[in-house]
Scaffold this motif. Sequence first.
Motif, PDB file in Angstrom:
ATOM      1  N   ARG A  16       3.131  84.221 -15.438  1.00 28.24           N
ATOM      2  CA  ARG A  16       3.267  84.178 -13.976  1.00 28.24           C
ATOM      3  C   ARG A  16       3.110  82.764 -13.413  1.00 28.24           C
ATOM      4  NH1 ARG A  16       0.091  87.526 -10.689  1.00 28.24           N
ATOM      5  NH2 ARG A  16       1.849  87.311  -9.308  1.00 28.24           N
ATOM      6  N   LEU A  17       3.053  81.770 -14.268  1.00 28.78           N
ATOM      7  CA  LEU A  17       2.829  80.396 -13.839  1.00 28.78           C
ATOM      8  C   LEU A  17       3.858  79.957 -12.791  1.00 28.78           C
ATOM      9  CD1 LEU A  17       1.224  77.751 -14.236  1.00 28.78           C
ATOM     10  CD2 LEU A  17       2.844  77.179 -16.047  1.00 28.78           C
ATOM     11  N   ARG A  18       5.119  80.213 -13.067  1.00 26.40           N
ATOM     12  CA  ARG A  18       6.176  79.801 -12.134  1.00 26.40           C
ATOM     13  C   ARG A  18       6.001  80.480 -10.778  1.00 26.40           C
ATOM     14  NH1 ARG A  18      12.646  79.689 -13.329  1.00 26.40           N
ATOM     15  NH2 ARG A  18      13.273  79.075 -11.235  1.00 26.40           N
ATOM     16  N   ASP A  19       5.746  81.776 -10.773  1.00 25.19           N
ATOM     17  CA  ASP A  19       5.556  82.512  -9.514  1.00 25.19           C
ATOM     18  C   ASP A  19       4.362  81.978  -8.736  1.00 25.19           C
ATOM     19  OD1 ASP A  19       7.732  84.118 -10.138  1.00 25.19           O
ATOM     20  OD2 ASP A  19       6.470  85.711 -10.972  1.00 25.19           O
ATOM     21  N   GLN A  20       3.274  81.686  -9.436  1.00 23.71           N
ATOM     22  CA  GLN A  20       2.072  81.178  -8.777  1.00 23.71           C
ATOM     23  C   GLN A  20       2.326  79.818  -8.127  1.00 23.71           C
ATOM     24  OE1 GLN A  20      -0.618  81.280 -12.064  1.00 23.71           O
ATOM     25  NE2 GLN A  20      -1.154  83.435 -11.766  1.00 23.71           N
ATOM     26  N   LEU A  21       3.028  78.942  -8.836  1.00 24.39           N
ATOM     27  CA  LEU A  21       3.308  77.619  -8.279  1.00 24.39           C
ATOM     28  C   LEU A  21       4.293  77.693  -7.125  1.00 24.39           C
ATOM     29  CD1 LEU A  21       3.434  75.509 -11.546  1.00 24.39           C
ATOM     30  CD2 LEU A  21       1.610  75.614  -9.849  1.00 24.39           C
ATOM     31  N   GLU A  22       5.311  78.561  -7.259  1.00 24.12           N
ATOM     32  CA  GLU A  22       6.275  78.723  -6.170  1.00 24.12           C
ATOM     33  C   GLU A  22       5.602  79.268  -4.918  1.00 24.12           C
ATOM     34  OE1 GLU A  22       9.497  81.121  -7.656  1.00 24.12           O
ATOM     35  OE2 GLU A  22      10.471  79.402  -8.586  1.00 24.12           O
ATOM     36  N   SER A  23       4.703  80.243  -5.077  1.00 24.07           N
ATOM     37  CA  SER A  23       4.036  80.818  -3.910  1.00 24.07           C
ATOM     38  C   SER A  23       3.120  79.800  -3.228  1.00 24.07           C
ATOM     39  CB  SER A  23       3.254  82.078  -4.281  1.00 24.07           C
ATOM     40  OG  SER A  23       2.150  81.763  -5.091  1.00 24.07           O
ATOM     41  N   ALA A  24       2.640  78.817  -3.970  1.00 22.02           N
ATOM     42  CA  ALA A  24       1.813  77.750  -3.399  1.00 22.02           C
ATOM     43  C   ALA A  24       2.667  76.562  -2.978  1.00 22.02           C
ATOM     44  CB  ALA A  24       0.764  77.305  -4.408  1.00 22.02           C
ATOM     45  N   ASP A  25       4.003  76.737  -3.004  1.00 25.85           N
ATOM     46  CA  ASP A  25       4.960  75.681  -2.666  1.00 25.85           C
ATOM     47  C   ASP A  25       4.711  74.414  -3.488  1.00 25.85           C
ATOM     48  OD1 ASP A  25       7.233  74.841  -1.333  1.00 25.85           O
ATOM     49  OD2 ASP A  25       6.101  74.001   0.344  1.00 25.85           O
ATOM     50  N   TYR A  26       4.305  74.593  -4.727  1.00 30.81           N
ATOM     51  CA  TYR A  26       4.063  73.517  -5.691  1.00 30.81           C
ATOM     52  C   TYR A  26       3.022  72.522  -5.202  1.00 30.81           C
ATOM     53  CZ  TYR A  26       7.945  75.536  -8.118  1.00 30.81           C
ATOM     54  OH  TYR A  26       8.757  76.410  -8.769  1.00 30.81           O
ATOM     55  N   GLU A  27       2.071  72.985  -4.400  1.00 31.27           N
ATOM     56  CA  GLU A  27       1.016  72.107  -3.903  1.00 31.27           C
ATOM     57  C   GLU A  27      -0.288  72.296  -4.659  1.00 31.27           C
ATOM     58  OE1 GLU A  27       0.651  72.165   0.339  1.00 31.27           O
ATOM     59  OE2 GLU A  27       2.777  71.793   0.625  1.00 31.27           O
ATOM     60  N   LYS A  28      -0.217  72.808  -5.868  1.00 27.75           N
ATOM     61  CA  LYS A  28      -1.402  72.910  -6.712  1.00 27.75           C
ATOM     62  C   LYS A  28      -0.991  72.603  -8.149  1.00 27.75           C
ATOM     63  CE  LYS A  28      -1.661  77.650  -8.248  1.00 27.75           C
ATOM     64  NZ  LYS A  28      -2.542  78.783  -8.379  1.00 27.75           N
ATOM     65  N   TYR A  29      -1.958  72.246  -8.945  1.00 29.85           N
ATOM     66  CA  TYR A  29      -1.690  71.944 -10.346  1.00 29.85           C
ATOM     67  C   TYR A  29      -1.543  73.239 -11.140  1.00 29.85           C
ATOM     68  CZ  TYR A  29      -3.147  67.178  -9.336  1.00 29.85           C
ATOM     69  OH  TYR A  29      -3.255  65.914  -8.819  1.00 29.85           O
ATOM     70  N   PRO A  30      -0.690  73.226 -12.160  1.00 32.63           N
ATOM     71  CA  PRO A  30      -0.607  74.422 -13.006  1.00 32.63           C
ATOM     72  C   PRO A  30      -1.916  74.618 -13.759  1.00 32.63           C
ATOM     73  CG  PRO A  30       0.731  72.656 -13.913  1.00 32.63           C
ATOM     74  CD  PRO A  30       0.207  72.183 -12.597  1.00 32.63           C
TER      75      PRO A  30
END
Length: 64
Positions: A16-30
């Motif tokens: 779910r890494l991609r979904d998590q980063l997309e939902s945060a608009d890529y404003e957090k580190y993986p």
Amino acid sequence: MARLAGKLSVLPGSARLRDQLESADYEKYPSLQPRALARPEAREIIIATLNEFLAGGISSDAAG
């Protein structure tokens, strides 16, 4: 960035890494789980993915 996250999502516990980063608009580190990093193939996957990203082979925009 979406393609970078997608390539890293093959690591265990990172589906779910991609979904998590997309939902945060890529404003957090993986965040990769320790069990993902402990896998023998993790090093190769991470290094190859980052090399491709840094060489321009993976688009750096959020659309991928």
